[in-house]
Design an enzyme around this catalytic site. Structure first.
Site, short mmCIF file in Angstrom:
data_model
loop_
_atom_site.label_atom_id
_atom_site.label_comp_id
_atom_site.label_asym_id
_atom_site.label_seq_id
_atom_site.Cartn_x
_atom_site.Cartn_y
_atom_site.Cartn_z
N GLU A 53 -9.38 -10.53 -8.04
CA GLU A 53 -8.73 -9.49 -7.71
C GLU A 53 -7.31 -9.78 -8.61
OE1 GLU A 53 -9.98 -8.81 -2.92
OE2 GLU A 53 -7.82 -9.41 -3.55
N ASN A 102 -2.14 0.20 6.57
CA ASN A 102 -1.72 -1.03 7.28
C ASN A 102 -0.73 -1.80 6.26
OD1 ASN A 102 -3.59 -2.02 5.51
ND2 ASN A 102 -4.70 -2.85 7.10
N LYS A 125 0.92 -1.17 -0.05
CA LYS A 125 0.14 0.12 0.28
C LYS A 125 1.19 1.08 0.17
CE LYS A 125 -4.03 -2.25 2.26
NZ LYS A 125 -4.81 -2.04 3.17
N HIS A 141 -2.13 -5.62 1.37
CA HIS A 141 -3.71 -6.08 1.39
C HIS A 141 -3.33 -7.57 0.71
CE1 HIS A 141 -7.36 -7.15 -0.52
NE2 HIS A 141 -6.72 -7.74 -1.53
N TYR A 172 -12.30 -1.94 -4.11
CA TYR A 172 -12.81 -2.06 -2.87
C TYR A 172 -14.21 -1.92 -2.84
CZ TYR A 172 -8.35 -1.94 -0.27
OH TYR A 172 -7.02 -2.28 0.11
P1 ATP Z 1 -7.00 -6.01 3.11
O1 ATP Z 1 -8.46 -6.42 2.40
O2 ATP Z 1 -6.60 -4.77 2.75
O3 ATP Z 1 -6.21 -7.33 2.85
P2 ATP Z 1 -8.20 -6.78 5.61
O4 ATP Z 1 -8.94 -8.04 4.88
O5 ATP Z 1 -7.52 -7.20 6.84
O6 ATP Z 1 -7.24 -5.95 4.76
P3 ATP Z 1 -10.84 -5.28 5.23
O7 ATP Z 1 -11.77 -5.45 6.36
O8 ATP Z 1 -10.76 -6.21 4.17
O9 ATP Z 1 -9.29 -5.79 6.07
O10 ATP Z 1 -10.45 -3.86 5.28
C1 ATP Z 1 -9.77 -3.31 4.17
C2 ATP Z 1 -9.00 -2.23 4.36
O11 ATP Z 1 -9.85 -1.22 4.83
C3 ATP Z 1 -7.93 -2.62 5.60
O12 ATP Z 1 -6.87 -3.27 5.05
C4 ATP Z 1 -7.63 -1.13 5.90
O13 ATP Z 1 -6.86 -0.53 5.04
C5 ATP Z 1 -9.10 -0.70 5.72
N1 ATP Z 1 -9.67 -0.76 7.03
C6 ATP Z 1 -10.58 -1.82 7.49
N2 ATP Z 1 -11.14 -1.48 8.64
C7 ATP Z 1 -10.96 -0.28 8.90
C8 ATP Z 1 -11.28 0.76 10.01
N3 ATP Z 1 -12.09 0.40 10.94
N4 ATP Z 1 -10.98 2.08 9.84
C9 ATP Z 1 -10.14 2.64 8.69
N5 ATP Z 1 -9.69 1.70 7.87
C10 ATP Z 1 -9.93 0.50 7.86
MG MG Z 2 -9.99 -7.55 3.18
#
Ligand code: ATP
Ligand code: MG
Length: 140
Positions: free
Chosen positions: A128, A114, A11, A117, A51
């Site tokens: 994806e 974070n 990211k 992804h 997304y």
């Molecule tokens: P990713 O899809 O990026 O691998 P993930 O599957 O762990 O991460 P998801 O629930 O799919 O998490 O959320 C997608 C992304 O949205 C997260 O990686 C993070 O960057 C962001 N995100 C998720 N929850 C929050 C939150 N509560 N506040 C801000 N950003 C969030």
């Molecule tokens: Mg995810």
């Protein structure tokens, strides 16, 4: 277990801090092979489409702004149980909850920024991967 492929994105917080090599080393050490990789700067429309599953979530707008704040590195990872293995190496979404030694524990700035992804299922991985790569660009 079977050999799988998963979609990984390093990211904008990771590219900004020049961490792509360190993160790739973690992925490779975990037995994941980078079989496709490209650096790109997502447009707003591309981030929103990628997304779209989160469109109703309160963080969606901010997430799309963050994901277009700088370049990303999209990659296809291949290996045994690659979807789960990559998510294990990444750690929990919120770095505060991520296990020691994971990418997010060591590198993430926040729950949003974070660093990485990873696809969450083999089915989503296929969708994806096709979002970012043509078959010709994936060399196993
Ligand atoms: P990713 O899809 O990026 O691998 P993930 O599957 O762990 O991460 P998801 O629930 O799919 O998490 O959320 C997608 C992304 O949205 C997260 O990686 C993070 O960057 C962001 N995100 C998720 N929850 C929050 C939150 N509560 N506040 C801000 N950003 C969030
Ligand atoms: Mg995810």
């Amino acid at each position: 277990m079977a050999v799988e492929r998963t979609l990984s994105i390093l990211k904008p917080d990771a590219t900004r801090r020049n961490l792509t090599g360190q993160i790739n080393a973690r992925l490779e050490a975990a037995g994941l092979r980078i079989v496709a990789q490209k650096r790109l700067w997502l447009t707003r429309a591309q981030a929103e489409a990628f997304y779209a599953v989160h469109a109703q979530r309160p963080f969606y707008n901010d997430l799309c702004t963050f994901m277009t704040s700088g370049p990303v590195v999209a990659q296809v990872l291949e290996g045994e149980d690659a979807v789960t293995r990559n998510r294990d190496v990444m750690g929990a979404t919120n770095p505060a909850n991520a296990a020691a030694g994971t990418i997010r524990k060591d590198f993430a700035e926040s729950i949003e920024a974070n660093s990485a992804h990873g696809s969450d299922s083999a089915e989503n991985a296929a969708v994806e991967i096709a979002f970012f790569f043509s078959g010709l660009e994936i060399v196993g």
